[in-house]
Write an enzyme that holds these catalytic residues in place. Structure first.
Site, PDB file in Angstrom:
ATOM      1  N   PHE A  88     -43.773  -2.059  10.525  1.00  0.00           N
ATOM      2  CA  PHE A  88     -42.562  -1.607  11.205  1.00  0.00           C
ATOM      3  C   PHE A  88     -42.957  -0.593  12.263  1.00  0.00           C
ATOM      4  O   PHE A  88     -43.664   0.375  11.974  1.00  0.00           O
ATOM      5  CB  PHE A  88     -41.561  -0.964  10.237  1.00  0.00           C
ATOM      6  CG  PHE A  88     -40.281  -0.568  10.918  1.00  0.00           C
ATOM      7  CD1 PHE A  88     -39.274  -1.498  11.120  1.00  0.00           C
ATOM      8  CD2 PHE A  88     -40.097   0.712  11.399  1.00  0.00           C
ATOM      9  CE1 PHE A  88     -38.093  -1.152  11.780  1.00  0.00           C
ATOM     10  CE2 PHE A  88     -38.926   1.076  12.065  1.00  0.00           C
ATOM     11  CZ  PHE A  88     -37.929   0.132  12.252  1.00  0.00           C
ATOM     12  N   ASP A 140     -50.377   3.226  13.733  1.00  0.00           N
ATOM     13  CA  ASP A 140     -49.030   3.785  13.763  1.00  0.00           C
ATOM     14  C   ASP A 140     -48.912   4.725  12.562  1.00  0.00           C
ATOM     15  O   ASP A 140     -48.714   4.285  11.427  1.00  0.00           O
ATOM     16  CB  ASP A 140     -47.991   2.661  13.710  1.00  0.00           C
ATOM     17  CG  ASP A 140     -46.569   3.213  13.751  1.00  0.00           C
ATOM     18  OD1 ASP A 140     -46.404   4.440  13.568  1.00  0.00           O
ATOM     19  OD2 ASP A 140     -45.635   2.416  13.935  1.00  0.00           O
ATOM     20  N   LYS A 144     -41.603  11.349  13.309  1.00  0.00           N
ATOM     21  CA  LYS A 144     -41.042  11.777  12.027  1.00  0.00           C
ATOM     22  C   LYS A 144     -41.285  13.243  11.668  1.00  0.00           C
ATOM     23  O   LYS A 144     -40.522  14.102  12.067  1.00  0.00           O
ATOM     24  CB  LYS A 144     -41.525  10.840  10.922  1.00  0.00           C
ATOM     25  CG  LYS A 144     -40.842   9.464  10.988  1.00  0.00           C
ATOM     26  CD  LYS A 144     -40.981   8.700   9.726  1.00  0.00           C
ATOM     27  CE  LYS A 144     -40.388   7.293   9.762  1.00  0.00           C
ATOM     28  NZ  LYS A 144     -38.949   7.259   9.635  1.00  0.00           N
TER      29      LYS A 144
HETATM   30  C1  LIG Z   1     -44.439   3.409  10.977  1.00  0.00           C
HETATM   31  C2  LIG Z   1     -43.220   3.605  11.817  1.00  0.00           C
HETATM   32  N1  LIG Z   1     -43.296   3.432  13.134  1.00  0.00           N
HETATM   33  C3  LIG Z   1     -42.229   3.595  13.933  1.00  0.00           C
HETATM   34  C4  LIG Z   1     -41.000   3.940  13.410  1.00  0.00           C
HETATM   35  C5  LIG Z   1     -39.829   4.118  14.323  1.00  0.00           C
HETATM   36  O1  LIG Z   1     -39.519   5.474  14.419  1.00  0.00           O
HETATM   37  P1  LIG Z   1     -38.117   5.945  15.042  1.00  0.00           P
HETATM   38  O2  LIG Z   1     -37.053   5.546  14.077  1.00  0.00           O
HETATM   39  O3  LIG Z   1     -38.274   7.430  15.185  1.00  0.00           O
HETATM   40  O4  LIG Z   1     -37.977   5.257  16.353  1.00  0.00           O
HETATM   41  C6  LIG Z   1     -40.869   4.122  12.035  1.00  0.00           C
HETATM   42  C7  LIG Z   1     -39.565   4.458  11.439  1.00  0.00           C
HETATM   43  O5  LIG Z   1     -39.330   4.309  10.276  1.00  0.00           O
HETATM   44  C8  LIG Z   1     -42.014   3.947  11.207  1.00  0.00           C
HETATM   45  O6  LIG Z   1     -41.940   4.103   9.878  1.00  0.00           O
END
Ligand SMILES: Cc1ncc(COP(=O)(O)O)c(C=O)c1O
Length: 406
Positions: A139, A224, A253
């Site tokens: 994700f 990520d 986050k």
């Molecule tokens: C691994 C990862 N990348 C990207 C995101 C996207 O982050 P945002 O909701 O701040 O756009 C998330 C959100 O849960 C995530 O867990």
């Protein structure tokens, strides 16, 4: 509880993008949340792995208040000290002397920035080097590029076509990953533990295959770390719990403990792929969020929260494993550090979450058969025991206990 008219007012005023739990939180302190009726809840979600220092941390509150009174915004047309200091601090935590940072406002924006960086880096070598290989179940956010990187076809379907430059391979198949990477690949995208994908650690052999494949074709390995970074897995960064070092990390986050902050940091050649005008944001790296993030890093260092997450992660695993065998429903435990999931033997996670809320415990159904636990890094062992007692009652309510050991 929730004020009687709030859900109806929301339905008449907001787009229906969220399925809310039936609770209105009005304040928080440490690992505790308080609802509109004054009831306290033990927060083991942390706003989706965000409030790692707990709610209303005084160091963050003071830093934000001081910065708000001094200077809130200038745009990125000008120099601001907190942004430079934050970049220096992130480089130091990564151990990347040659690292360079770019700041944005969210996890999706961090992934978008990294996609553009990887394309710039690739195209400087070969105009056709724009393909990305990512993992099924990963994700990466909801904007179009990050959405395409996200390995869930059901999330793509309503918005297709999204493009053909992304290839997904199973998260546990190193050979498929190796085969998918070719000279047209500019980057491989991984999470060290797939957070939203159900708290699924990605195996060492897949990470190794990703690193080797990137080295073979001159592509970037992008980790990520939006969910796994900044101590959550019991290391500053998730990749430090593996034997593989990425070229780029995406952060968001926990970076500013709840204020909207995102960043990418790249090392080596990748760090200089962007030139002036290649990427930009009005708000990213603003003085207030950077002051908050500097306070976050101070507290993590001063209070040894990375080691604490590792140690308490062991306690959390232990308590969760006690449910396996004690409750029919509990089938296993997944995760690392303070990002873990209780895996169920059937798709009953939403039920468990509902009963947990009734018990004053906030957890989340990260998958139909998995309950995520991502508490603040400042919790203590007593909080984990408190959580376990509440979760045991929730499991008992969701399904009858097998032998009632817990
Ligand atoms: C691994 C990862 N990348 C990207 C995101 C996207 O982050 P945002 O909701 O701040 O756009 C998330 C959100 O849960 C995530 O867990």
């Amino acid at each position: 509880m929730i004020a009687p008219d709030l859900a109806a007012r929301e339905a008449a005023a907001l787009m229906g993008t969220y399925r809310r739990q039936p609770v209105e939180f009005v304040s928080g302190q440490g690992p505790w949340l308080v609802d509109a009726g004054g009831r306290r809840y033990l927060d083991f979600v942390s706003g989706l792995s965000v409030t790692s220092l707990g709610h209303a941390h005084p160091a963050v509150a003071d830093a934000v208040a001081a910065q708000v009174r001094t200077l809130v915004h200038t745009s990125n047309l000008y120099y601001t000290r907190p942004q430079v200091e934050l970049a220096e601090r992130l480089k130091a935590t990564l151990g990347w002397d040659d690292g360079l940072a770019f700041f944005c406002n969210s996890g999706a924006e961090a992934n978008e920035a990294a996609i553009k960086l990887a394309r710039r880096h690739g195209k400087l070598r070969d105009p056709g080097k724009v393909g990305v290989v990512a993992l099924e179940g990963g994700f990466h956010g909801r904007t179009l590029g990050a959405l395409l990187a996200t390995g869930s076809p059901d999330k793509h379907a309503p918005f297709e076509p999204l493009g053909t430059w992304m290839t997904h391979v199973p998260h546990d198949d190193p050979d498929a990953l190796t085969a998918a990477v070719d000279e047209g690949t500019c980057a491989v995208w991984v999470e060290i533990v797939q957070g939203e994908g159900g708290v699924r650690p990605v195996g060492e052999e897949v990470l190794r295959a990703a690193r080797d494949a990137c080295d073979r074709v001159g592509a970037l390995l992008v980790a990520d770390e939006v969910q796994t970074g900044l101590g959550r897995l019991g290391a500053w960064y998730g990749w430090q719990t593996s034997a593989v070092e990425p070229d780029v990390v995406c952060l968001a986050k926990a970076l500013a403990n709840g204020l909207p902050a995102g960043a990418i940091v790249a090392r080596g050649e990748a760090s200089t792929a962007f030139g002036p005008g290649d990427h930009a944001t009005t708000f990213g790296g603003g003085p207030v969020v950077c002051a908050a993030a500097l306070a976050v890093l101070d507290v993590i260092e001063r209070e040894g929260l990375v080691d604490r997450a590792r140690r308490l992660g062991g306690v959390l695993t232990d308590r969760l494993e006690q449910f396996v065998g004690a409750f029919d429903l509990a089938a296993g435990v997944r995760g690392r550090g303070l990002l873990q999931a209780l895996v169920l033997d059937r798709p009953a996670a939403a039920d468990v979450v509902r009963h947990a809320l009734a018990e004053g415990l906030v957890v989340n159904d990260v998958a139909p058969d998995a309950v995520r636990l991502a508490p603040a890094l400042v919790i203590g062992e007593a909080d984990i025991d408190d959580m376990a007692a509440r979760l045991a009652r929730a499991l008992a309510a969701a399904a009858s206990p097998a032998r009632g050991r817990t």
